[in-house]
Design a protein around this motif. Structure first.
Motif, PDB file in Angstrom:
ATOM      1  N   SER A 122       0.834  -1.196   0.000  1.00 35.70           N
ATOM      2  CA  SER A 122       0.000   0.000   0.000  1.00 35.70           C
ATOM      3  C   SER A 122       0.872   1.251   0.000  1.00 35.70           C
ATOM      4  CB  SER A 122      -0.901  -0.026   1.234  1.00 35.70           C
ATOM      5  OG  SER A 122      -1.741   1.089   1.205  1.00 35.70           O
ATOM      6  N   GLY A 123       0.490   2.209  -0.806  1.00 34.17           N
ATOM      7  CA  GLY A 123       1.219   3.476  -0.842  1.00 34.17           C
ATOM      8  C   GLY A 123       2.464   3.451  -1.694  1.00 34.17           C
ATOM      9  N   GLY A 173       2.626   3.565  -4.960  1.00 38.58           N
ATOM     10  CA  GLY A 173       2.539   4.364  -6.179  1.00 38.58           C
ATOM     11  C   GLY A 173       1.768   3.709  -7.311  1.00 38.58           C
ATOM     12  N   LYS A 174       0.985   2.651  -7.039  1.00 36.47           N
ATOM     13  CA  LYS A 174       0.231   1.974  -8.094  1.00 36.47           C
ATOM     14  C   LYS A 174      -0.809   2.915  -8.704  1.00 36.47           C
ATOM     15  CE  LYS A 174      -1.244  -1.188  -5.191  1.00 36.47           C
ATOM     16  NZ  LYS A 174      -0.583  -0.742  -3.943  1.00 36.47           N
ATOM     17  N   THR A 175      -1.572   3.558  -7.821  1.00 35.40           N
ATOM     18  CA  THR A 175      -2.587   4.492  -8.320  1.00 35.40           C
ATOM     19  C   THR A 175      -1.922   5.624  -9.084  1.00 35.40           C
ATOM     20  OG1 THR A 175      -4.104   3.947  -6.533  1.00 35.40           O
ATOM     21  CG2 THR A 175      -4.424   6.067  -7.618  1.00 35.40           C
ATOM     22  N   THR A 176      -0.792   6.081  -8.555  1.00 38.10           N
ATOM     23  CA  THR A 176      -0.073   7.167  -9.219  1.00 38.10           C
ATOM     24  C   THR A 176       0.306   6.771 -10.645  1.00 38.10           C
ATOM     25  OG1 THR A 176       0.803   7.836  -7.078  1.00 38.10           O
ATOM     26  CG2 THR A 176       1.909   8.710  -9.034  1.00 38.10           C
ATOM     27  N   ARG A 211       7.677   2.351  -1.506  1.00 34.87           N
ATOM     28  CA  ARG A 211       7.948   3.677  -2.036  1.00 34.87           C
ATOM     29  C   ARG A 211       9.415   4.060  -1.870  1.00 34.87           C
ATOM     30  NH1 ARG A 211       5.079   7.488   1.211  1.00 34.87           N
ATOM     31  NH2 ARG A 211       7.129   8.260   1.744  1.00 34.87           N
TER      32      ARG A 211
HETATM   33  N1  LIG Z   1      -1.721  14.329  -4.393  1.00 39.54           N
HETATM   34  C1  LIG Z   1      -0.725  13.838  -3.608  1.00 39.54           C
HETATM   35  N2  LIG Z   1       0.055  14.680  -2.914  1.00 39.54           N
HETATM   36  C2  LIG Z   1       1.035  14.205  -2.123  1.00 39.54           C
HETATM   37  N3  LIG Z   1       1.310  12.901  -1.956  1.00 39.54           N
HETATM   38  C3  LIG Z   1       0.547  12.006  -2.627  1.00 39.54           C
HETATM   39  C4  LIG Z   1      -0.502  12.427  -3.477  1.00 39.54           C
HETATM   40  N4  LIG Z   1      -1.111  11.327  -3.989  1.00 39.54           N
HETATM   41  C5  LIG Z   1      -0.444  10.265  -3.485  1.00 39.54           C
HETATM   42  N5  LIG Z   1       0.576  10.667  -2.680  1.00 39.54           N
HETATM   43  C6  LIG Z   1       1.533   9.804  -2.007  1.00 39.54           C
HETATM   44  O1  LIG Z   1       2.152   9.019  -3.002  1.00 39.54           O
HETATM   45  C7  LIG Z   1       2.294   7.692  -2.543  1.00 39.54           C
HETATM   46  C8  LIG Z   1       1.718   6.727  -3.546  1.00 39.54           C
HETATM   47  O2  LIG Z   1       0.319   6.897  -3.576  1.00 39.54           O
HETATM   48  P1  LIG Z   1      -0.621   5.953  -4.427  1.00 39.54           P
HETATM   49  O3  LIG Z   1      -2.000   6.432  -4.248  1.00 39.54           O
HETATM   50  O4  LIG Z   1      -0.122   5.873  -5.816  1.00 39.54           O
HETATM   51  O5  LIG Z   1      -0.409   4.533  -3.698  1.00 39.54           O
HETATM   52  P2  LIG Z   1      -1.076   3.134  -4.027  1.00 39.54           P
HETATM   53  O6  LIG Z   1       0.021   2.216  -4.367  1.00 39.54           O
HETATM   54  O7  LIG Z   1      -2.173   3.265  -4.995  1.00 39.54           O
HETATM   55  O8  LIG Z   1      -1.634   2.729  -2.610  1.00 39.54           O
HETATM   56  P3  LIG Z   1      -2.911   1.845  -2.275  1.00 39.54           P
HETATM   57  O9  LIG Z   1      -2.536   0.456  -2.604  1.00 39.54           O
HETATM   58  O10 LIG Z   1      -3.084   2.036  -0.793  1.00 39.54           O
HETATM   59  O11 LIG Z   1      -4.028   2.374  -3.077  1.00 39.54           O
HETATM   60  C9  LIG Z   1       1.658   7.610  -1.185  1.00 39.54           C
HETATM   61  O12 LIG Z   1       2.672   7.646  -0.206  1.00 39.54           O
HETATM   62  C10 LIG Z   1       0.824   8.849  -1.070  1.00 39.54           C
HETATM   63  O13 LIG Z   1       0.860   9.333   0.247  1.00 39.54           O
END
Ligand SMILES: Nc1ncnc2c1ncn2[C@@H]1O[C@H](COP(=O)(O)OP(=O)(O)OP(=O)(O)O)[C@@H](O)[C@H]1O
Ligand SMILES: [Mg+2]
Lengths: 555, 268
Positions: free
Chosen positions: B47-48, B50-53, B214
């Motif tokens: 989790s966190g 960066g997948k969504t990113t 991350r």
């Molecule tokens: N708009 C933003 N501003 C600052 N930090 C952000 C922003 N969006 C995401 N982050 C940070 O970037 C990192 C990656 O976020 P992301 O949403 O891509 O994670 P993820 O892999 O999709 O997590 P999950 O599995 O919980 O959905 C996280 O640490 C989050 O706190």
């Protein structure tokens, strides 16, 4: 919870009744505290002479024009503020600074610029609602979840699409709320504006009433403002339902239409002809003799309808709680059996209806004196105890007699007395045909339910007389109506045009034949409906005949 | 079909300006990979990480700090990409039908045509009876299906899916996995599918990519060796399935622990 809601319904009526009583008895000074009935009359008179509709119309027009001039740009600019940081930076500080100024304080300035005419009043309204709406709309756009914009973007939305398909619909609830707020604000404001800077409009009307010390007119003006506010609220609620249907899907079961349908079924308005016909008959007979007060007739009709509604509701309640009405009974659309209303709701609505009838009745008493008082008291008692209490009239075989007396002679006489302050023998006779037919329609009900009533131990004349005797009673009641009408015309009590009611005779004969032939509830159910219709048709024809004779100067 | 990659991701790096008081956050630490046309790629990671990113970058909702992503537009008649959001992201003010037809409407398709397509997908998702309902009248699982129907009806060349079944109960999830598999068998689409579930990734994907804690990087790549058409239930009893599950888990576990340690370190 439910009890509380009903209390809140009941309390205004209780207060009005107490107020009325306190004045009538002399505890309160009539000059300072005109009783509700007097305000009601003043209200009616002010409508009749066109003063109230004109002033209210003017005020509503000012509010409406002001709302359009101020509100439409406010919504557009508010939306732009929500979407564009540039517009927001330009407008926000200005709007936020002006918003808290009490807008009535701007009136003198506006008058200096625009003069005392319509323009200054409308401008004051427009200015005030503009700032209120613009800030609220901007805030509601900013509150839209940013995710929705991203979803739209991911499907290739352009700027205009974002506006059309996301910003506008998503902030629509907020826009409507701000328009509602603005409307309430505008209404408050227009009254204030018209107090000082106007010689018409409802504010001016109230102020002038104050200056003349016409407290009843003053209160009538306040009531008018309250009614207008209420009507506008209802209208805006409807518009909201149209524009943001998705906000109402959860409450789909108790929407307004359902509410109206349910209460329509509970109040059974089609049964009010039973109350309307005898009241109208008494007044028309009086009119033909040269005494006619339309206001008294209107109030008597309203009072009779209220008592009828009260009787319908309380009877439904008691029949239901006593287990007389069951899903097997033939009673058409019954809101209690269908579970659409709680028994308590029906009971309290019935009591409220009686209370309304009582308030109107109290005024009529002040005109008609003790005789009307007794009539009203007996009417409410008969209506209420028809099915209530250990001596419920309907269950002791006295139902037909009570209904005959009350929906026939007593009401016709009472209505006649209100107009003329006298009772004459011809009026008593004239009330017989209508009394017979209303008793016949109640009896048709008992004929149909004869077996089931007997099984439940509900005593009616029909169960006491047995099938054969009960059939004869039906012929006697229906036949009695036509015979008595004929006699009335022959001895010259009723003008001969009333005989037009006899054109319903074929229907009556057909009904008697059916009663002779059929005994099953299914077969007799239409007889009940048609007997009620017969009463209505016969009654209205007789009324029309008598009114025609009066107009032609025949009696 | 050409072997030209449908999606090229080249040293993609995203640094978010940090919250007040904290330093900038490096969400993606230089991700590189290619996705072939018609390939279904699953991404797992702590989790966190960066997948969504990464998906947001592909959907043009986020700017890259460094690097490059390219999606080849090989069919001008179809939209290039659509995203199914983590949590359905359907519009509360539109009926199910309007939601599903939304993308087509933005493309200027005439109403009769787009409603027909929307109806077909609503039926496909078993929502016929709810075509005129508003989202508030639907359960979470039904809303998620509306989100899927909307993306499928849009028929993009590349489908970006961010934990589309994450919030669902196990049964609904299974049914929707089957739906997706059937759909993919009918017409192979390029799909990037983010999930927390290794099982789901193995069930659906041609490849499973594992991201590091991350700043997210791709650290491992597994090829799911199962023939298509696949069946989500039958796969579970395949011995290769559990073997691969164990293998992916051993890689992922280290990353999850590293991510937790980093989080604890940050709060300490
Ligand atoms: N708009 C933003 N501003 C600052 N930090 C952000 C922003 N969006 C995401 N982050 C940070 O970037 C990192 C990656 O976020 P992301 O949403 O891509 O994670 P993820 O892999 O999709 O997590 P999950 O599995 O919980 O959905 C996280 O640490 C989050 O706190
Ligand atoms: Mg995520």
């Amino acid at each position: 919870m439910i009890r509380n809601r009903w209390l809140s319904f009941l309390s205004p009526f209780l207060l009005l009744t107490l107020w009325e009583l306190a004045v009538q008895v002399g505890w309160l000074n009539r000059i300072f505290y005109p009783p509700p009935s007097e305000v009601f009359i003043t209200f009616g008179a002010m409508i009749a002479d066109g003063q109230l509709p004109r002033d209210v119309g003017l005020s509503v027009m000012r509010v409406f024009v002001g709302m359009v001039i101020g509100g439409v740009p406010a919504i557009v600019i508010g939306l732009l503020m929500g979407i564009s940081p540039v517009v927001r930076a330009l407008v926000q500080p200005l709007a936020a600074a002006i918003y808290p100024i009490p807008k009535i304080a701007l009136l003198p300035l506006v008058i200096v610029v625009l003069g005392l005419g319509e323009a200054s009043k409308i401008a004051t309204i427009a200015l005030s609602v503009f700032f209120m709406i613009v800030l609220n709309v901007a805030a509601s756009v900013l509150q839209v979840d940013a995710r929705y914009f991203e979803v739209a973007q991911s499907f290739g939305a352009r700027r205009i699409d974002l506006f059309r398909t996301v910003a506008l619909p998503a902030s629509m609830p907020g826009i409507i709320t701000s328009v509602k707020l603005g409307m309430g604000f505008a209404l408050t404001l227009i009254v204030g504006v018209e107090f000082v800077g106007s010689n018409d409009g409802v504010g001016h009307l109230i102020w002038r009433a104050y200056e003349l010390y016409a407290i009843d007119s003053m209160i009538a003006g306040l009531v008018a403002v309250a009614l207008v506010g209420w009507a506008i609220t209802v209208l805006l609620d409807e518009i909201e339902r149209l524009l943001v249907p998705w906000q109402f899907v959860r409450a789909a079961n108790d929407d307004a239409r359902q509410f109206i349908q349910t209460w329509w079924g509970a109040l059974r308005p089609h049964s009010y002809t039973a109350a309307i016909i005898p009241v109208a008959l008494g007044a028309i007979i009086a009119g033909a003799e040269g005494h006619f007060h339309p206001l008294l007739l209107t109030l008597a009709l309203l009072g009779a309808i209220a008592i009828q509604a009260g009787a319908n509701l309380t009877n439904d309640y008691f029949d239901y709680t006593r287990g007389i009405d069951t899903p097997q009974s033939f009673i058409g659309r019954n809101v209690l059996l269908r579970g659409e209303l709680q028994p308590r709701q029906v009971l309290i609505a019935g009591l409220v209806a009686f209370a309304v009838g009582a308030i109107i009745g109290l005024y009529l008493v002040s005109v008609g004196g003790a005789f009307i008082l007794w009539l009203g008291v007996i009417g409410v008692l008969v209506g209420f105890f028809y099915t209530a209490g250990p001596f419920a009239l309907a269950y002791t075989g006295l139902g037909e007699t009570a209904v005959f007396l009350f929906m026939g002679p007593l009401t016709v006489i009472g209505s006649y007395y209100l107009q003329t302050q006298s009772i004459t023998a011809p009026v008593i006779f004239a009330s017989l045909p209508v009394g017979f037919l209303i008793a016949a329609s109640l009896h048709a009900n008992n004929l149909r339910d004869l077996e089931s009533d007997r099984a439940k131990g509900k005593r009616t004349l029909a169960t006491l007389l047995g099938r054969a005797g009960a059939n004869i009673e039906y012929y006697a009641l229906v036949g009695g109506a036509y015979l008595s009408l004929l006699l009335l015309a022959l001895i010259g009590v009723a003008p001969w045009p009333t005989l037009i009611a006899a054109i319903t005779l074929p229907t009556a004969l057909g009904l008697m034949r059916r009663v002779a032939r059929d005994y099953e509830p299914q077969a007799l159910h239409p007889v009940l409906r048609q007997t009620t219709q017969l009463h209505m048709q016969f009654g209205f024809l007789m009324l029309a005949g008598w009114a025609g004779a009066w107009m032609l100067g025949m009696s | 079909m050409s072997r030209l990659p449908k999606i090229t991701i080249d040293h993609a790096r995203v640094v978010y300006p940090g919250a007040r008081g904290a330093g900038p956050v490096e969400a993606l630490g230089g991700v590189s990979c290619n996705v072939a046309d018609g390939e279904l790629v699953c991404i797992v990671g702590p989790s966190g990480c960066g997948k969504t990113t990464l998906l947001r970058v592909l959907a043009d909702l986020e700017q890259l700090t460094d690097g490059r992503v390219v999606i080849t537009d090989s069919d001008p008649a179809r939209p290039v990409k659509a995203m199914v959001f983590q949590g359905a992201g359907i519009f509360p003010w539109m009926t199910v039908e309007q939601n599903v037809a939304y993308g087509l409407r933005l493309r200027g398709m005439p109403p009769a045509e787009r409603i027909e397509i929307a109806r077909r997908w609503i039926g496909e998702m078993g929502l016929d009876r709810f075509a005129n309902a508003y989202p508030a009248q639907l359960s979470g699982g039904m809303q998620q299906r509306v989100g899927l129907a909307r993306a499928f009806a849009y028929n993009p060349q590349v489908l970006l899916m961010d934990e589309p079944f994450g919030a669902l109960d196990a049964q609904t999830r299974l049914i929707l996995q089957q739906t997706l598999l059937r759909q993919w068998d009918r017409e192979a689409k390029t799909v990037v599918f983010v999930t927390h579930s290794i099982e789901e990734a193995l069930t659906l994907g041609d490849r499973v990519l594992v991201m590091s804690a991350r700043p997210g990087r791709l650290i491992h790549e597994f090829r799911a060796p199962f023939a298509r058409p696949r069946d989500a239930i039958a796969l579970r009893s395949d011995p290769r399935f559990s073997a691969m599950f164990a293998e992916i888990w051993s890689v992922l576990r280290d990353e999850v622990e590293r991510a937790r340690a980093a989080e604890l370190g940050a709060t300490a």
